[in-house]
Design a protein around this motif. Structure first.
Motif, PDB file in Angstrom:
ATOM      1  N   GLU A 594      37.583 -53.949  33.215  1.00  0.00           N
ATOM      2  CA  GLU A 594      37.436 -55.100  33.498  1.00  0.00           C
ATOM      3  C   GLU A 594      36.423 -55.139  34.295  1.00  0.00           C
ATOM      4  O   GLU A 594      35.834 -56.342  34.609  1.00  0.00           O
ATOM      5  CB  GLU A 594      38.750 -55.423  33.959  1.00  0.00           C
ATOM      6  CG  GLU A 594      39.925 -55.889  33.077  1.00  0.00           C
ATOM      7  CD  GLU A 594      39.536 -56.774  32.142  1.00  0.00           C
ATOM      8  OE1 GLU A 594      39.028 -57.902  32.446  1.00  0.00           O
ATOM      9  OE2 GLU A 594      39.698 -56.605  30.720  1.00  0.00           O
ATOM     10  N   THR A 595      36.152 -54.202  35.133  1.00  0.00           N
ATOM     11  CA  THR A 595      35.138 -54.177  36.143  1.00  0.00           C
ATOM     12  C   THR A 595      33.681 -54.419  35.430  1.00  0.00           C
ATOM     13  O   THR A 595      32.827 -55.050  35.829  1.00  0.00           O
ATOM     14  CB  THR A 595      35.104 -53.066  37.114  1.00  0.00           C
ATOM     15  OG1 THR A 595      36.294 -52.730  37.627  1.00  0.00           O
ATOM     16  CG2 THR A 595      34.011 -52.836  38.026  1.00  0.00           C
ATOM     17  N   THR A 596      33.633 -53.543  34.499  1.00  0.00           N
ATOM     18  CA  THR A 596      32.421 -53.547  33.702  1.00  0.00           C
ATOM     19  C   THR A 596      32.152 -55.191  32.943  1.00  0.00           C
ATOM     20  O   THR A 596      30.913 -55.377  32.767  1.00  0.00           O
ATOM     21  CB  THR A 596      32.352 -52.462  32.524  1.00  0.00           C
ATOM     22  OG1 THR A 596      32.585 -51.008  33.063  1.00  0.00           O
ATOM     23  CG2 THR A 596      31.121 -52.294  31.962  1.00  0.00           C
ATOM     24  N   ARG A 612      21.018 -55.688  36.041  1.00  0.00           N
ATOM     25  CA  ARG A 612      22.621 -54.846  35.869  1.00  0.00           C
ATOM     26  C   ARG A 612      22.282 -53.430  35.943  1.00  0.00           C
ATOM     27  O   ARG A 612      21.127 -52.746  35.604  1.00  0.00           O
ATOM     28  CB  ARG A 612      22.947 -55.220  34.529  1.00  0.00           C
ATOM     29  CG  ARG A 612      24.348 -54.703  34.459  1.00  0.00           C
ATOM     30  CD  ARG A 612      24.952 -55.258  33.021  1.00  0.00           C
ATOM     31  NE  ARG A 612      24.143 -54.566  31.850  1.00  0.00           N
ATOM     32  CZ  ARG A 612      24.296 -53.566  31.558  1.00  0.00           C
ATOM     33  NH1 ARG A 612      25.213 -52.539  32.136  1.00  0.00           N
ATOM     34  NH2 ARG A 612      23.724 -53.117  30.365  1.00  0.00           N
ATOM     35  N   PRO A 613      23.204 -52.482  36.808  1.00  0.00           N
ATOM     36  CA  PRO A 613      22.944 -51.209  36.866  1.00  0.00           C
ATOM     37  C   PRO A 613      23.728 -50.604  35.426  1.00  0.00           C
ATOM     38  O   PRO A 613      24.426 -51.352  34.725  1.00  0.00           O
ATOM     39  CB  PRO A 613      23.937 -50.933  38.176  1.00  0.00           C
ATOM     40  CG  PRO A 613      24.944 -52.064  38.085  1.00  0.00           C
ATOM     41  CD  PRO A 613      24.108 -53.292  37.671  1.00  0.00           C
ATOM     42  N   VAL A 614      23.077 -49.291  35.270  1.00  0.00           N
ATOM     43  CA  VAL A 614      23.887 -48.718  34.227  1.00  0.00           C
ATOM     44  C   VAL A 614      25.262 -48.280  34.352  1.00  0.00           C
ATOM     45  O   VAL A 614      25.594 -47.744  35.573  1.00  0.00           O
ATOM     46  CB  VAL A 614      22.993 -47.406  33.867  1.00  0.00           C
ATOM     47  CG1 VAL A 614      23.829 -46.691  32.603  1.00  0.00           C
ATOM     48  CG2 VAL A 614      21.540 -48.049  33.216  1.00  0.00           C
ATOM     49  N   ALA A 633      33.564 -52.686  26.031  1.00  0.00           N
ATOM     50  CA  ALA A 633      33.498 -53.523  27.279  1.00  0.00           C
ATOM     51  C   ALA A 633      32.027 -53.602  27.899  1.00  0.00           C
ATOM     52  O   ALA A 633      31.965 -54.180  28.974  1.00  0.00           O
ATOM     53  CB  ALA A 633      34.411 -52.710  28.098  1.00  0.00           C
ATOM     54  N   GLY A 634      31.122 -52.859  27.426  1.00  0.00           N
ATOM     55  CA  GLY A 634      29.735 -52.942  27.922  1.00  0.00           C
ATOM     56  C   GLY A 634      29.063 -51.835  28.704  1.00  0.00           C
ATOM     57  O   GLY A 634      28.087 -51.777  29.273  1.00  0.00           O
ATOM     58  N   MET A 635      30.068 -50.640  28.845  1.00  0.00           N
ATOM     59  CA  MET A 635      29.461 -49.438  29.226  1.00  0.00           C
ATOM     60  C   MET A 635      28.333 -48.922  28.580  1.00  0.00           C
ATOM     61  O   MET A 635      28.251 -49.011  27.391  1.00  0.00           O
ATOM     62  CB  MET A 635      30.720 -48.464  29.348  1.00  0.00           C
ATOM     63  CG  MET A 635      31.911 -48.819  30.485  1.00  0.00           C
ATOM     64  SD  MET A 635      32.940 -47.694  30.644  1.00  0.00           S
ATOM     65  CE  MET A 635      33.992 -48.565  31.755  1.00  0.00           C
ATOM     66  N   ASP A 636      27.256 -48.270  29.097  1.00  0.00           N
ATOM     67  CA  ASP A 636      26.414 -47.748  28.442  1.00  0.00           C
ATOM     68  C   ASP A 636      26.325 -46.435  27.628  1.00  0.00           C
ATOM     69  O   ASP A 636      25.671 -46.158  27.062  1.00  0.00           O
ATOM     70  CB  ASP A 636      24.989 -47.805  29.310  1.00  0.00           C
ATOM     71  CG  ASP A 636      24.930 -49.266  29.905  1.00  0.00           C
ATOM     72  OD1 ASP A 636      24.253 -50.230  29.130  1.00  0.00           O
ATOM     73  OD2 ASP A 636      25.181 -49.575  31.008  1.00  0.00           O
TER      74      ASP A 636
END
Length: 797
Positions: A594-596, A612-614, A633-636
Motif C-alpha cells: 500500500e505504501t508503494t 519518484r524514488p526506486v 504494486a509498482g515496486m521496481d
C-alpha cells in the motif's frame, strides 16, 4: 367329384379328399400327397388320419357335420415344412359332401396352401414384437439417461444451435438458483456472459465431421470462468461444451457441463495462504539467524567462536534449503511454476553452479571438473535459474555422498529435426553408489534409498523429485546409472533452442562483455564514490532485520535511514530526497504494498527530489505470486530474504547506475521537457520510460506517439460500447488500456483504467463517463507534449 369342380379347386390351389363315414379315403385330387404329413401316404381305402394326423380325435366333429349339427370345421396354419428357405403351411376344412352319393360319401376335406398368409402374419407379428421391444428399450434408455442426468453432481445445460436453453438438470437449477421454467428459452449468455469469448474453442468442434463415426462426441477443452446466478452471485466454474449433431434439426445443439469450482478455489487460496505464511513467518527468523551469523563471521571472532558461528550459519542455510524445497515442490505440484525463456550462455550456467559449490568440495578434498567439449560459448534459450537449480542439486548430492575422488560434469548437444535441441548433462561421482533395486526410489517425493541416509546425511527426500519434475517441465527427463561402492552417474536432458553464434553474440555475449567492462577498474562508467552517494531509506519493522540490513549496507559503503512502517516512510519522503527505498512488505500501520501504491499516486512535485524514488521489495515471502504482487504494486525490483550481501550489492549497484544515468539525461533534457509544456503533473513516469527505452529519446517519442494513437481509437470504441451497453467490448478495451498504461509508465492512466474496468465488471454505469474524460485528458496532454516537442526539434534544426 366332377371335372368342373375339380378344375376350379385346382386353380385356387386347393386339393381335396372324399371320405366315408368311417374316415376311409374314397377319392383324392392329384396334388394332395404334397400336403400329406408323409409323402405318398394318401391312398384310397386307407384311414385319412394316417396322412393327416391332425384329424385324430375329431370323430365327434365328423359326426356333428354328418348329422347337420355343424356346417364345417377348419384347422388353420398347420406347418408341414420347417425349412426356413421353403416353409409350407396348410389349412384343412371339413364339410359335407354335396354330391349325389352323400350317404356313402358323407365328407369332403379341402386342403389349401396357406404358406404366404402364414409367413406374412409371422412377419407382422415379429415386427410388432420387435417394435414393442424397441419402444420398451427406448423408454428404458430415456429413463436411464434421465436418471444419470438427474443424479449428476455437475450442472448440465442443453441448448439449441442458436444458444437457447432447452433443458437443464436439478444440479444446474440448484447452482444457478433458477427454476427450469425460468431458464427454458433463455440464452446461455445469461448464465455465462463470456460464452461468446470462447467461440474459437467451440468453433473448432463444430467443424468435426462425425458422419463417418456417430460415436464421436467432440468436446471442447475445459475452460475456467464464472457464471451468474438468479441472485446476482458470481460463482467460479469450469465448463466444457460438446456439440450434438443428428439428422433431425430438433435434436441438434450444445451440451454445457458446469463444475462449481468454489471449494477448489477456496482450497487453493487456503493452500496459497498457508504457503505464504510458511514463507514469511518461518523464513523471517531464519533470515535473521543467517544474517546475524554472517555479520558475526566478519567481526573478528576467535577461532573457537568462529567455529560456533559457522555451525549456526550452515545450519540456518540448511534449514532454509529444506523450506525452499517444500515451496518449490508445492509450486510444481500445483502447476504454478512458470519457466522463463531467455537466452544465456550454457557454460556460464555450469560455471556458476561450480562457483557456489567449490568451497564445499574443497573442504572435503574433492575435485570438481567440467569437461567442456563445446568448442565455443554456446547460447541457448531457456530458464537459467531452474537449470542451475538442477545442476546445483545434483552436484550437492554428489559432494554429500562422495568422501574421496572427484566429481565430473559433461554436456552433449544432440540436434533434433525440430527447432529445439536435446541437451544432455551428466554428473559423475566416485561416491557410495546406489543399489540397482533402489534406484527408482530416488526420484519419488519424500523417498531416499534407505532410512539410514536421512540419519547420516540429512535431507527431505524432495531434491531429486524436484529435479525430475523440473527436467520434465523443461522437456527432458532424468535417470541414474550406479554401482554400489563404485560411484554414480546422473544424467538429465532438457529441450532448448541453440542460438547461432552470430545472433548469440548480439543477444548475450555483448551484454556480458559490457558488464565485464563496467566492472573493471579502468573502464567503469560511474565512479564508486558516485554510487555510494545513493540516498537510501530502509523501511522495516523487525528490529533484527533492521540491524542486519544496516550492517550489510555499512559493510558495502552505503548508509541509510530507517522507517518502522509505511506511514513513517511517506512522512520522511516529504522531507528528504531519497533515491531508493528498501521496502518490507508486511508491516503494521501501513504495509509495503500500500505504501508503494501511495508513492505512485503522488504527483512528482510532492517529492523533494522532483521524481519518484526506486522501490525495492525486501520480503521473506518467496512465492511466485508474492513477487508478482510486489511488481503489480509498482515496486521496481525484488529481493527475497535472507538477502545475501553479494546480491544486495549487485542490486544497489545496478539501480545506482540507473539513477545516475536518469539524472544526467534529465539534466540534459530539462529545458526541452519543461520549456513549453507544464510537466508538474505530467501523466508519464519518465524514469520508467527511460528504463523501457534504454534512454533512447527518439524511441521514447515514437513509443508515446503509438500509445496516443492506440488509446484514442480504444476510447472511441469505449464510448460506443457504453451507449450500447456492450459490457464484453468494454471489458476488452479497458483491460487493454490498463495494461498499455502500466507498461509505458502512465501510472495515473493505469489507475483510471483500473477503476473503469471495475465499474464495467460490476456493470455499474455511474462514474464511467467521468473516467473516460480523465483518460481523454491524459491523452490530450501527452499529445500536446509531442506536438510541442516536434516544434522544438524543428526550431533547433
Amino acid at each position: 367329384m366332377n371335372s368342373l369342380l375339380t378344375n376350379i379347386l385346382s386353380v385356387c390351389r386347393i386339393e381335396y379328399l372324399i371320405i366315408d363315414q368311417n374316415l376311409k379315403v374314397l377319392e383324392i385330387s392329384l396334388g394332395i400327397n404334397h400336403f400329406a404329413n408323409i409323402a405318398d401316404e394318401v391312398k384310397q381305402g386307407e384311414d385319412v388320419r394316417i396322412a393327416f394326423p391332425e384329424l385324430e380325435g375329431l370323430e365327434d366333429i365328423f359326426d356333428a357335420i354328418r348329422q347337420g349339427e355343424e356346417d364345417k370345421f377348419e384347422l388353420k396354419g398347420i406347418m408341414r415344412s420347417q425349412d426356413p428357405a421353403s416353409p409350407l403351411y396348410i389349412d384343412i376344412r371339413i364339410t359335407k359332401n354335396i354330391q349325389e352319393n352323400y350317404y356313402s360319401h358323407p365328407f369332403i376335406i379341402l386342403v389349401e396352401d396357406s404358406t404366404e398368409r402364414m409367413v406374412l402374419e409371422q412377419s407382422l407379428f415379429q415386427g410388432a414384437n420387435e417394435a414393442n421391444l424397441l419402444l420398451r428399450n427406448l423408454k428404458a434408455s430415456k429413463q436411464y439417461i434421465d436418471q444419470i442426468v438427474t443424479s449428476m453432481a455437475d450442472a448440465l445445460l442443453v441448448t439449441t444451435l442458436s444458444g437457447k436453453i432447452k433443458k437443464l438438470n436439478p444440479a444446474a437449477q440448484m447452482l444457478l438458483e433458477y427454476d427450469e421454467t425460468e431458464l427454458i428459452g433463455q440464452p446461455i449468455a445469461k448464465i455465462i456472459r463470456e460464452v461468446n469469448s470462447y467461440k474459437l474453442e467451440i468453433g473448432n468442434i463444430e467443424s468435426i465431421d462425425i458422419s463417418q463415426n456417430q460415436s464421436i462426441n467432440p468436446l471442447a477443452q475445459e475452460i475456467e470462468t464464472v457464471c451468474y446466478t438468479k441472485s446476482s452471485k458470481t460463482i467460479p466454474v469450469a465448463f466444457s461444451c460438446s456439440i450434438v449433431k443428428t439428422e433431425i434439426d430438433h435434436f441438434q445443439g450444445y451440451v454445457y457441463i458446469l463444475r462449481d469450482m468454489t471449494e477448489r478455489k477456496q482450497a487453493e487460496l487456503a493452500k496459497q495462504e498457508f504457503l505464504a505464511m510458511i514463507s514469511h513467518e518461518v523464513r523471517t527468523p531464519i533470515a535473521s539467524v543467517i544474517g546475524m551469523a554472517s555479520l558475526l563471521l566478519d567481526s573478528g571472532l576467535t577461532t573457537h567462536q568462529k567455529d560456533f558461528v559457522e555451525i549456526i550459519y550452515s545450519s540456518g542455510n540448511s534449514l532454509l534449503k529444506i523450506i525452499n524445497d517444500f515451496l518449490d515442490f508445492s509450486k510444481i505440484q500445483s502447476g504454478n511454476l512458470e519457466l522463463e525463456e531467455e537466452p544465456f550462455i550454457l557454460q556460464s550456467c555450469i560455471h556458476e553452479a561450480f562457483y557456489l559449490l567449490t568451497p564445499e568440495a574443497r573442504e572435503k578434498g574433492l575435485k570438481l571438473t567440467f569437461l567442456d567439449t563445446l568448442k565455443f560459448p554456446t547460447t541457448i534459450v531457456g530458464d537459467i535459474t531452474r537449470l542451475r537449480q538442477v545442476l546445483i542439486n545434483l552436484l550437492s548430492n554428489a559432494i554429500k555422498f562422495t568422501e574421496t575422488g572427484n566429481i565430473e560434469v559433461s554436456v552433449i548437444i544432440h540436434k533434433n529435426a525440430a527447432n529445439t535441441n536435446e541437451i544432455q548433462f551428466s554428473v559423475k561421482d566416485t561416491g557410495i553408489g546406489i543399489p540397482r533395486d533402489r534406484a527408482e526410489r530416488l526420484f519419488k517425493a519424500f523417498s531416499q534409498v534407505n532410512s539410514s541416509i536421512t540419519r547420516q546425511y540429512g535431507g527431505t527426500g524432495l531434491g531429486l523429485a524436484i529435479c525430475k519434475q523440473l527436467c520434465e517441465l523443461m522437456g527432458g527427463r532424468i535417470w541414474v546409472e550406479s554401482e554400489l561402492n563404485a560411484g554414480s552417474t546422473f544424467y538429465f536432458t532438457i529441450a532448448a533452442s541453440v542460438l547461432p553464434q552470430e545472433s548469440a553474440g548480439a543477444q548475450v555475449l555483448a551484454p556480458v562483455q559490457e558488464l565485464q567492462v563496467k566492472n573493471s577498474e579502468n573502464n567503469c562508467d560511474y565512479r564508486t564514490s558516485d554510487l555510494l552517494k545513493l540516498r537510501i531509506l530502509l523501511t522495516e519493522d523487525n528490529k533484527v532485520n533492521q540491524k542486519i540490513a544496516l550492517k550489510q549496507l555499512q559493510s558495502l559503503g552505503y548508509s541509510a535511514d530507517v522507517a518502522n512502517n509505511g506511514k513513517e516512510a511517506l512522512d520522511l519522503l516529504e522531507k528528504i530526497p531519497y533515491d531508493l527505498i528498501l521496502m518490507d512488505c508486511q508491516m503494521p500501520v501501513l504495509d509495503g504494498l500500500e505504501t508503494t501504491k501511495e508513492i505512485h499516486r503522488w504527483q512528482e512535485s510532492k517529492f523533494v527530489s522532483g521524481r519518484r524514488p526506486v522501490v525495492i521489495a525486501m520480503t521473506a515471502n518467496a512465492m511466485k505470486q508474492d513477487q508478482q504482487m510486489c511488481l503489480d504494486a509498482g515496486m521496481d525490483d525484488y529481493l527475497s530474504k535472507p538477502v545475501m550481501k553479494e546480491k544486495l550489492a549487485a542490486t544497489l549497484e545496478h539501480w545506482a547506475s540507473v539513477i545516475l544515468r536518469v539524472e544526467e539525461i534529465s539534466a540534459k533534457e530539462e529545458t526541452v521537457f519543461t520549456k513549453d509544456v507544464g510537466l508538474v503533473d505530467f501523466p508519464i513516469d519518465w524514469e520508467r520510460l527511460h528504463q523501457l527505452s534504454e534512454n533512447n529519446p527518439e524511441f521514447e517519442l515514437e513509443l508515446l506517439q503509438i500509445f496516443v494513437e492506440d488509446i484514442q481509437s480504444r476510447l472511441e470504441v469505449i464510448k460506443i460500447a457504453i451507449a450500447d451497453h456492450d459490457y464484453e467490448q468494454l471489458t476488452l478495451q479497458t483491460h487493454q488500456i490498463k495494461g498499455a498504461s502500466a507498461n509505458i509508465g502512465a501510472t495515473a492512466m493505469h489507475l483510471a483504467a483500473e477503476k473503469l474496468e471495475q465499474l464495467v465488471y460490476n456493470q455499474e454505469p455511474r462514474g464511467g463517463a467521468k473516467l473516460v474524460s480523465e483518460l481523454e485528458e491524459f491523452v490530450k496532454r501527452i499529445q500536446e507534449f509531442l506536438v510541442c516537442k516536434d516544434t522544438t526539434d524543428v526550431t533547433n534544426n
